[in-house]
Design an enzyme around this catalytic site. Structure first.
Site, PDB file in Angstrom:
ATOM      1  N   LYS A   1       0.879  -1.099  -0.053  1.00  0.00           N
ATOM      2  CA  LYS A   1      -0.079  -0.023   0.011  1.00  0.00           C
ATOM      3  C   LYS A   1       0.799   1.282   0.013  1.00  0.00           C
ATOM      4  O   LYS A   1       0.461   2.268  -0.302  1.00  0.00           O
ATOM      5  CB  LYS A   1      -0.899  -0.007   1.108  1.00  0.00           C
ATOM      6  CG  LYS A   1      -1.903  -0.846   1.152  1.00  0.00           C
ATOM      7  CD  LYS A   1      -3.087  -0.935   2.349  1.00  0.00           C
ATOM      8  CE  LYS A   1      -4.241  -1.765   2.012  1.00  0.00           C
ATOM      9  NZ  LYS A   1      -5.261  -1.446   3.008  1.00  0.00           N
TER      10      LYS A   1
ATOM     11  N   ASP B   1     -10.301   2.892   1.849  1.00  0.00           N
ATOM     12  CA  ASP B   1     -10.270   2.155   3.171  1.00  0.00           C
ATOM     13  C   ASP B   1     -11.206   3.205   4.005  1.00  0.00           C
ATOM     14  O   ASP B   1     -12.130   2.805   4.676  1.00  0.00           O
ATOM     15  CB  ASP B   1      -8.935   1.783   3.729  1.00  0.00           C
ATOM     16  CG  ASP B   1      -8.373   0.431   3.211  1.00  0.00           C
ATOM     17  OD1 ASP B   1      -9.455  -0.174   2.642  1.00  0.00           O
ATOM     18  OD2 ASP B   1      -7.547   0.244   3.440  1.00  0.00           O
TER      19      ASP B   1
HETATM   20  P1  NAP Z   1      -0.986  -2.675  11.725  1.00  0.00           P
HETATM   21  O1  NAP Z   1      -0.754  -1.475  10.809  1.00  0.00           O
HETATM   22  O2  NAP Z   1      -0.316  -3.966  11.757  1.00  0.00           O
HETATM   23  O3  NAP Z   1      -1.445  -2.381  13.181  1.00  0.00           O
HETATM   24  C1  NAP Z   1      -1.940  -3.225  13.960  1.00  0.00           C
HETATM   25  C2  NAP Z   1      -2.440  -2.355  15.197  1.00  0.00           C
HETATM   26  O4  NAP Z   1      -3.099  -3.326  16.260  1.00  0.00           O
HETATM   27  C3  NAP Z   1      -1.448  -1.660  15.908  1.00  0.00           C
HETATM   28  O5  NAP Z   1      -2.093  -0.533  16.534  1.00  0.00           O
HETATM   29  C4  NAP Z   1      -1.034  -2.671  16.991  1.00  0.00           C
HETATM   30  O6  NAP Z   1      -0.338  -2.054  18.247  1.00  0.00           O
HETATM   31  C5  NAP Z   1      -2.298  -3.371  17.690  1.00  0.00           C
HETATM   32  N1  NAP Z   1      -2.286  -4.702  18.070  1.00  0.00           N
HETATM   33  C6  NAP Z   1      -1.906  -5.801  17.659  1.00  0.00           C
HETATM   34  N2  NAP Z   1      -1.813  -6.636  18.334  1.00  0.00           N
HETATM   35  C7  NAP Z   1      -2.235  -6.287  19.559  1.00  0.00           C
HETATM   36  C8  NAP Z   1      -2.645  -6.755  20.893  1.00  0.00           C
HETATM   37  N3  NAP Z   1      -2.407  -8.102  21.276  1.00  0.00           N
HETATM   38  N4  NAP Z   1      -3.134  -5.759  21.986  1.00  0.00           N
HETATM   39  C9  NAP Z   1      -3.171  -4.514  21.663  1.00  0.00           C
HETATM   40  N5  NAP Z   1      -2.932  -4.144  20.425  1.00  0.00           N
HETATM   41  C10 NAP Z   1      -2.509  -4.922  19.365  1.00  0.00           C
HETATM   42  O7  NAP Z   1      -2.260  -3.623  10.864  1.00  0.00           O
HETATM   43  P2  NAP Z   1      -3.501  -2.716  10.064  1.00  0.00           P
HETATM   44  O8  NAP Z   1      -3.102  -2.802   8.577  1.00  0.00           O
HETATM   45  O9  NAP Z   1      -3.797  -1.529  10.607  1.00  0.00           O
HETATM   46  O10 NAP Z   1      -4.852  -3.507  10.267  1.00  0.00           O
HETATM   47  C11 NAP Z   1      -5.400  -3.771  11.607  1.00  0.00           C
HETATM   48  C12 NAP Z   1      -6.653  -4.521  11.492  1.00  0.00           C
HETATM   49  O11 NAP Z   1      -7.590  -3.926  10.785  1.00  0.00           O
HETATM   50  C13 NAP Z   1      -6.587  -6.067  11.221  1.00  0.00           C
HETATM   51  O12 NAP Z   1      -7.189  -7.100  11.799  1.00  0.00           O
HETATM   52  C14 NAP Z   1      -7.061  -6.005   9.614  1.00  0.00           C
HETATM   53  O13 NAP Z   1      -7.589  -7.184   9.281  1.00  0.00           O
HETATM   54  C15 NAP Z   1      -8.027  -4.856   9.859  1.00  0.00           C
HETATM   55  N6  NAP Z   1      -8.380  -4.212   8.539  1.00  0.00           N
HETATM   56  C16 NAP Z   1     -10.006  -4.617   8.323  1.00  0.00           C
HETATM   57  C17 NAP Z   1     -10.285  -3.973   6.959  1.00  0.00           C
HETATM   58  C18 NAP Z   1     -11.788  -4.065   6.505  1.00  0.00           C
HETATM   59  O14 NAP Z   1     -11.827  -3.867   5.435  1.00  0.00           O
HETATM   60  N7  NAP Z   1     -12.657  -4.625   7.507  1.00  0.00           N
HETATM   61  C19 NAP Z   1      -9.206  -3.238   6.243  1.00  0.00           C
HETATM   62  C20 NAP Z   1      -8.068  -3.004   6.674  1.00  0.00           C
HETATM   63  C21 NAP Z   1      -7.693  -3.624   8.049  1.00  0.00           C
HETATM   64  P3  NAP Z   1       1.020  -1.841  18.493  1.00  0.00           P
HETATM   65  O15 NAP Z   1       1.426  -0.455  17.543  1.00  0.00           O
HETATM   66  O16 NAP Z   1       1.376  -1.686  19.935  1.00  0.00           O
HETATM   67  O17 NAP Z   1       1.898  -2.943  17.749  1.00  0.00           O
END
Ligand code: NAP
Length: 434
Positions: A222, A259
Site C-alpha cells: 500500500k 479504506d
Molecule cells: P497494523 O498496521 O499492523 O496495526 C496493528 C495495530 O494493532 C497496532 O496498533 C497494534 O499495536 C495493534 N495490536 C496488535 N496486536 C495487539 C494486541 N495484542 N494488543 C493490543 N494492540 C494490538 O495493521 P492494520 O493494517 O492497521 O490492520 C489492523 C486490523 O484492521 C487488522 O485486523 C485488519 O484485518 C483490519 N482491517 C480491516 C479492513 C476491513 O476492510 N474491514 C481493512 C484494513 C484492515 P502496536 O502498535 O502496539 O503493535
C-alpha cells in the site's frame, strides 16, 4: 516413458488422424525423420518448450517461437517458470506480439495471472486441473475456480482488466466480489489475484501499459504502490498509503484510498451523515488506525482520541494530524469521559484469538456506535459485548464491502455499486470458509 516410445506413440496418433499432437521442440528433428508433412493433413502440430526453473526474457521467447515456426509448428507452446510477477508482463507482451497461434504461460504461483488472462491476449488455450489438488503443473488453476471465480469463459479481446495486488493474496475476496459485480452489471471485465512479492510500482506501471485499468492494493504494497502513480488524491498523501489505482480521463495512473471512506460510509450511516459534535475513540495506531483518524477528522468529529498498546505510536499519529487528535494509553480510556463512537483498528479479537477484546467492556454504553475493522469472526467479542450493552454495532464486513463499492465506482464512475449484492457475496464467502 522413454523418448523413443513417446515418439512411437505420437506417430501412431498422426496415422490415426488425431486433431493435435504435442511434440517437444528438442524432439522435433527426430519426429520429422519419421513423419512427412503430407501425412499430417488432419493433424495440427503443437511444438512445446518447457523451462521448469526459470523464466524466459521477451527476446528468448521470440527466438524460441521463431525456431518452432521454422520447424513446422502450427501452434507454438512455451511454458516457463515465473520467479517474479513481472514474468506475467513478458508473457502478455509476447502474446500481444505473436504472429501465429500461441500457447504461452508462466508456471508457478507467481505466474497464475498468465494462465487466467490468456483469452484477453489471444492465447490459443490455457490448462486447468480437473480438481483442486490435481494440478499437472505448478500454478495450474482448477476448472471450477477458473470458470466460477474468474469467469474465464467470458474473458475476451475487449475485456477490461482489474486485479488485487498483495503478498500473500490468495485469501483476498476481491476476485469473487468484483467478478460477481461485473456479471451482475453485465460488464465485460475481469478481476484476478496478483501475487506480487517485490517491485510493486514497476509491476503496476508495466501491467498498466499492457492494458490493466485498475488495481486494488493490499498488504504489504500500500505504500510502495504510490511510487507508480502520476498523481494521488489528497487522502493518500495524508494517510501515506493507498489501496486503489485507477486511470483518470487523460489515462494517467491515479491513486486513491477507499479504506477510510468505506469505514466512514458505514459509521456515518448510523449518525445521519457525519461525525459533527461527536467524540470518537480510535483503537490502534497502525495503517488502518491512521486511515480511521483521518476519516473521523474528514467527517467533522469534534474530538478524536487515539489509544494504542504502544503509546509512542499513538503520540506520533496524533502529532502528525495535529489539533483535534489526542493520544492516550489503553488504560486511560476510562478517563476521557463519554464517547459517542468507538472504532477498533487493532487486530485484537481476530481468529484464532476470538475471546480477546481491545478495550475494557465496562466502558461500552447504550447509544454508542461501535465499529470493529476485524471481520473474521463476523461478530467479534467487542461487538458482542457492545450489542449486549445496547450500542449500535458495525462489523468489519461493512468497511470491506464499502471500500470495494467505492473502488468499483472509481473504476466505473457512471455506475452505482450494488452494495447489497456485495455484502451477500462477502458473507457467503466468509461463512463458507469458517
Ligand atoms: P497494523 O498496521 O499492523 O496495526 C496493528 C495495530 O494493532 C497496532 O496498533 C497494534 O499495536 C495493534 N495490536 C496488535 N496486536 C495487539 C494486541 N495484542 N494488543 C493490543 N494492540 C494490538 O495493521 P492494520 O493494517 O492497521 O490492520 C489492523 C486490523 O484492521 C487488522 O485486523 C485488519 O484485518 C483490519 N482491517 C480491516 C479492513 C476491513 O476492510 N474491514 C481493512 C484494513 C484492515 P502496536 O502498535 O502496539 O503493535
Amino acid at each position: 516413458m522413454g523418448e523413443a516410445e513417446r515418439l512411437d506413440m505420437l506417430i501412431d496418433a498422426v496415422e490415426m488422424g488425431v486433431s493435435y499432437i504435442d511434440v517437444e521442440l528438442k524432439a522435433v528433428d527426430k519426429f520429422w525423420e519419421r513423419t512427412h508433412k503430407s501425412t499430417m493433413a488432419r493433424t495440427r502440430l503443437i511444438l512445446s518448450y518447457h523451462d521448469f526453473e526459470r523464466p524466459l526474457s521477451r527476446v528468448q521467447v521470440e527466438e524460441t517461437m521463431a525456431r518452432m515456426k521454422a520447424k513446422g509448428a502450427d501452434i507454438v507452446k512455451i511454458a516457463m517458470t515465473a520467479t517474479s510477477a513481472l514474468d506475467n508482463c513478458t508473457v502478455i507482451s509476447a502474446l500481444m506480439g505473436a504472429s501465429m497461434p500461441t500457447i504461452l504461460l508462466a508456471m508457478g504461483e507467481l505466474g497464475r495471472p498468465s494462465r487466467i488472462l490468456g483469452g484477453r491476449f489471444s492465447a490459443y488455450l490455457t490448462f486447468a486441473s480437473a480438481k483442486e489438488g490435481e494440478e499437472s503443473a505448478p500454478g495450474q488453476v482448477d476448472l471450477e475456480t477458473l470458470l466460477n471465480v474468474y469467469h474465464f469463459a467470458h474473458i475476451g479481446k475487449h475485456t477490461r482488466l482489474y486485479g488485487v495486488i498483495g503478498n500473500p493474496v490468495m485469501q483476498s475476496m476481491g476476485p469473487v466480489l468484483h467478478n460477481s459485480v461485473f456479471r451482475e452489471k453485465r460488464l465485460d471485465a475481469a478481476y484476478v489475484h496478483l501475487l506480487v512479492e517485490d517491485h510493486v510500482a514497476r509491476f503496476i506501471r508495466e501491467m498498466g501499459a499492457l492494458g490493466f485499468e485498475g488495481f486494488s492494493v493490499t498488504i504489504p504494497g500500500k505504500v510502495d504502490a504510490i511510487d507508480a502513480m502520476d498523481e494521488v488524491e489528497d487522502a493518500v498523501e495524508k494517510i501515506g498509503s493507498m489501496n486503489t489505482v485507477f486511470r483518470d480521463n487523460d489515462g494517467r495512473l491515479k491513486g486513491s484510498n477507499t479504506d477510510w471512506r468505506g469505514a466512514m460510509d458505514a459509521v456515518c450511516e448510523q449518525t445521519g451523515g457525519d461525525l459533527k459534535g461527536k467524540r470518537v475513540l480510535v483503537l490502534g495506531a497502525g495503517g488502518t488506525g491512521k486511515a480511521l483518524v483521518f476519516g473521523a477528522l474528514e467527517r467533522g468529529a469534534q474530538e478524536v482520541f487515539v489509544a494504542n498498546r504502544t503509546k509512542e505510536k499513538a503520540i506520533k499519529l496524533a502529532k502528525y494530524f495535529g489539533g483535534g487528535v489526542l493520544a492516550i494509553g489503553l488504560e486511560e480510556i476510562g478517563g476521557v469521559g463519554a464517547l459517542d463512537v468507538v472504532m477498533n483498528s487493532t487486530s485484537v479479537g481476530m481468529v484464532p484469538r476470538v475471546e480477546e477484546c481491545p478495550l475494557d467492556v465496562t466502558l461500552l454504553r447504550q447509544g454508542m456506535i461501535v465499529f470493529d475493522a476485524v471481520y473474521n469472526p463476523l461478530e467479534t467479542r467487542l461487538l458482542r459485548e457492545a450489542k449486549r450493552r445496547g450500542a449500535s454495532c458495525i462489523s468489519g464486513v461493512e468497511m470491506f464491502v464499502r471500500q470495494a463499492a467505492r473502488q468499483f465506482e472509481t473504476w466505473f464512475p457512471d455506475l452505482k455499486a450494488p452494495v447489497a449484492l456485495m455484502r451477500e457475496v462477502v458473507l457467503e464467502k466468509l461463512q463458507s470458509s469458517v
